[in-house]
Design an enzyme around this catalytic site. Structure first.
Site, PDB file in Angstrom:
ATOM      1  N   LYS A 188       0.888  -1.267   0.098  1.00 38.75           N
ATOM      2  CA  LYS A 188       0.066   0.152  -0.167  1.00 38.75           C
ATOM      3  C   LYS A 188       0.812   1.309   0.137  1.00 38.75           C
ATOM      4  O   LYS A 188       1.803   1.204   0.788  1.00 38.75           O
ATOM      5  CB  LYS A 188      -1.046   0.153   1.215  1.00 38.75           C
ATOM      6  CG  LYS A 188      -1.868   1.200   1.198  1.00 38.75           C
ATOM      7  CD  LYS A 188      -3.058   1.064   2.287  1.00 38.75           C
ATOM      8  CE  LYS A 188      -4.043   1.982   2.313  1.00 38.75           C
ATOM      9  NZ  LYS A 188      -5.220   2.012   3.217  1.00 38.75           N
ATOM     10  N   SER A 220      -9.663   3.051   1.615  1.00 40.31           N
ATOM     11  CA  SER A 220      -8.557   3.945   1.105  1.00 40.31           C
ATOM     12  C   SER A 220      -7.560   2.669   0.415  1.00 40.31           C
ATOM     13  O   SER A 220      -6.524   2.996  -0.624  1.00 40.31           O
ATOM     14  CB  SER A 220      -7.679   4.349   1.962  1.00 40.31           C
ATOM     15  OG  SER A 220      -7.154   3.733   3.085  1.00 40.31           O
ATOM     16  N   SER A 267     -11.264   1.368   5.548  1.00 41.74           N
ATOM     17  CA  SER A 267     -10.237   1.177   4.425  1.00 41.74           C
ATOM     18  C   SER A 267      -9.660  -0.223   3.911  1.00 41.74           C
ATOM     19  O   SER A 267      -9.188  -0.305   2.953  1.00 41.74           O
ATOM     20  CB  SER A 267      -9.063   1.686   4.690  1.00 41.74           C
ATOM     21  OG  SER A 267      -9.569   3.290   4.650  1.00 41.74           O
TER      22      SER A 267
END
Length: 477
Positions: A80, A155, A179
């Site tokens: 990520k 996210s 997220s």
């Protein structure tokens, strides 16, 4: 070679260790998949295929000498873009950081790499992971592989979309307001929010904070369990770290759920606005639990004050992590992110104290609730994947959303409870879009939660429905 990308991480690990395929072949297959489909989906950023192939060759040489790096030996991963991975850019979707190359791995990435994972790139995020729709001024918009006109969520949107498009077999994420769970639901994959401290986060501005955690995303629950065996476990630098080691997640997930008492609520007792296709998709799943022998009870805990707690603690955490950065670069940052940090700057001691007191009361409420029920079940999201060109849903079932986080309270209200929660593929809505089923367990019962999710997944096998992608569809839009 192309069939390798359709396999689960558990299957790929077994094939590599069984000498049926090399790490080089596995990495090559995923590189080809990225090169074919990422131009239209835009889930993988800071792509480094030559580095990944070089690392795969080294892994194969070590394996030939009888050395296995760890449980993820030779498995490619894209980390990520909010997580530091040495040698890769960590931009956080922010133009100020677009040339920022990490010098060290943060704890999560370090554990994955030590277990044998090979970095292949990063996964796209909203700017500073603020919001549940993945777009930023550095890399642009991430699209949903099941419908390129729709949002991939966020996210960890890049992570979930890359998994759905078979561009990576396993992903890391983080979850404050949903997220890991929200994008998992939008992309028909699994996303776990562990109990705080189960996956220790280091470095972290507020080491005592509990609403923001890190966790895995994967195609299946078994893959999530494998990831948890690697990334969970005690770290002395993290004050809330749980001392149980990760090998507990390598136990068999099969479990008899007959007579389990499962609470369910489509809207948390009327707290949530819910689009009708989501409501219908949720109701369609109840029969599965009855077939497993569970006793279903339509009831919800009292979470009326959870929204206020979440918004206050979110602002508090965001200021702790980004306050100084905003002071320096305010004009160059996303307006909504700046406003959130500024809200944190303006919080008073009594306001933070009230939020922490109310959070404690909510934790006590859930302890009472789970003394009567084994699990709680609800939709992961309140809406279907929405138009990718819209910043966020402003209206749900006729109810106006107050902000860009209001539409995701089906996840964010759960975040303040310190309970583990998972989104597992729950089929598709009447419009053919992915639906995620959210399961919640008592604090610390992360493994039991995975057992429950695995039982459901084993019956439904919704994860097997892949997006219909072809080369023509994968041209940049």
């Amino acid at each position: 070679m192309s069939s390798l990308v359709d396999l689960t991480t558990v299957e790929l690990v077994a094939m590599i260790k069984g000498k049926e395929v090399s790490s080089y072949e596995v990495v090559s297959a995923f590189i080809k998949q990225i090169e074919t489909h990422n131009p239209s989906i835009n889930a993988i950023v800071s792509f480094q295929p030559e580095y990944a192939l070089s690392e795969a060759r080294k892994a194969d040489k070590r394996f030939a000498k009888g050395n296995v790096d760890g449980p993820l030996h030779g498995i490619p991963m894209a980390f990520k873009d909010t997580h530091d991975a040495r040698g890769f850019k960590t931009t956080k979707g922010c133009t100020v950081l677009q040339d920022n190359v990490a010098k060290e791995d943060e704890l999560l990435v370090s554990r994955l790499r030590r277990a044998g994972a090979i970095g292949i790139g990063k996964t796209n995020v909203p700017e500073f992971a603020a919001g549940s729709h993945t777009f930023n001024p550095v890399f642009g918009l991430t699209r949903n592989p099941y419908n390129l006109e729709k949002s991939a969520g966020g996210s960890s949107g890049g992570a979930a979309a890359a998994l759905a498009a078979r561009m990576i077999p396993l992903a890391d994420g983080s979850d404050m307001g949903g997220s890991c769970r929200n994008p998992a639901a939008f992309n028909n994959v699994v996303g776990l929010r562990p109990s705080p401290g189960r996956v220790p986060t280091y470095p972290k501005a507020n080491g005592f904070g509990t609403i923001s955690v890190q966790g895995p995303l994967a195609k299946t629950v078994n893959d999530v369990a494998l990831a948890m065996s690697v990334i969970s476990g005690y770290d002395k630098r993290v004050p809330i770290a749980i001392r149980e080691e990760g090998h507990m997640f390598l136990q068999r997930l099969e479990h008899d759920f007959k007579k389990m008492k499962v609470a369910y609520s489509e809207d948390l007792g009327g707290l949530l606005a819910l689009d009708e296709p989501v409501r219908k998709a949720f109701k369609n799943q109840l029969a599965v639990w009855e077939s497993l022998g569970c006793e279903l009870v339509d009831v919800a805990p009292d979470l009326a004050e959870a929204a206020e707690v979440f918004e206050t603690l979110r602002a508090f955490e965001m200021e702790a992590a980004g306050g100084a950065f905003v002071e320096q670069h305010r004009a160059e940052l996303k307006t909504t992110y700046v406003k959130n940090v500024e809200k944190g700057m303006n919080l008073t001691g009594p306001e933070v104290g009230r939020a922490l007191r109310k959070q404690t009361e909510l934790v006590h409420e859930m302890a009472r609730f789970f003394s009567n029920y084994d699990f709680l079940m609800l939709p992961t999201t309140q809406v279907e994947p929405f138009d990718a060109n819209v910043e966020y849903p402003t209206m749900i079932a006729g109810e106006a959303m107050k902000s860009y986080t209001s539409w995701m309270q089906s996840c964010s209200l759960i975040s303040v409870l310190n309970t583990p929660a998972i989104s597992v593929p729950g089929g598709f809505t009447e419009n053919g879009l992915p639906f995620g089923l959210q399961l919640v367990a008592p604090i610390g019962q992360d493994f039991e939660l995975l057992q429950m999710a695995h039982a459901y997944e084993s019956v439904t096998k919704h994860y097997q429905k892949q997006p219909k992608m072809n080369v023509e569809e994968s041209k940049p839009l």
